[in-house]
Design an enzyme around this catalytic site. Sequence first.
Site, PDB file in Angstrom:
ATOM      1  N   SER A 149       1.039  -1.004   0.002  1.00 21.43           N
ATOM      2  CA  SER A 149      -0.328  -0.336   0.497  1.00 21.43           C
ATOM      3  C   SER A 149       0.902   0.848   0.159  1.00 21.43           C
ATOM      4  CB  SER A 149      -1.144   0.151   0.842  1.00 21.43           C
ATOM      5  OG  SER A 149      -1.292   1.140   1.353  1.00 21.43           O
ATOM      6  N   TYR A 162      -2.530  -0.888  10.341  1.00 23.19           N
ATOM      7  CA  TYR A 162      -2.685  -1.176   8.387  1.00 23.19           C
ATOM      8  C   TYR A 162      -1.181  -0.828   7.634  1.00 23.19           C
ATOM      9  CZ  TYR A 162      -3.701  -1.016   3.509  1.00 23.19           C
ATOM     10  OH  TYR A 162      -4.356  -2.307   2.602  1.00 23.19           O
TER      11      TYR A 162
END
Length: 255
Positions: A149, A162
């Site tokens: 990400s 995350y």
Amino acid sequence: MNKLSGKTALVTGSSRGIGRATAIGLAREGALVAVHYARNGQAAQETVEFIEKVGGRAFTVHAELGVPGDIDQLFSGLEAGLQEHTGQTTLDILVNNAGETLPTGAAPEEVSAEQFDRLYAVNAKAPFFIAQRALGLIPDGGRIINISSGLTRVANPSQTVYSMTKGAIEQLTLHLARHLAPREINVNTVIPGITDNGNTIFKIPEVREQMSQLSAFKRIGEPDEVADAIVFLATDEARWITGAALDASGGSLLG
């Protein structure tokens, strides 16, 4: 077309979003694709039906990741499907795409131990053990592609945990790439930016406009734009690329 003819692939979390687009992209190039899902079996089946409609081959595999027995369940279904469709259990391409985040994010002081453990179980632990188990099926010259990400490159306190899990994925790529180089197994990471995965948040005009400003192109990415980068890394054209992190964020990390 048909750059992956005769190959087999597993794409985790491929019932929607980037995973679905990746499964379709790999199938368009000739691969037999195992479409993994955790909860939405109907969406996974729709992905398979779409692939078959355009002349590809696919089958679904169900496994809830991040729970006891997840790897056994995943590979039991995968190997059965591969055996049924090809007569063997060879897996040429693994795409570790499945992941979870906290839906609305949470400041670091608000994250519970249970939430922390869940994100690590799905986003970091599962990909490691999926790759570990897959190594018994992947032949020399195979491919492992891990999805990270853009949040590993910028600070967003509401997504701290995350982002930590995705940093772990990038480390998995780095070390597996070195470890598997003698077998000519390429291991790479793809780094998406904000990508429209069908979530209702992308239908809110003001939110969409705000997110669009993060890309150099001033728009939100589409799943197939990230999937094209993943498919490229699965082909022979990427044979000299390993241990790399490919930015597919639409220039969101340019600053």
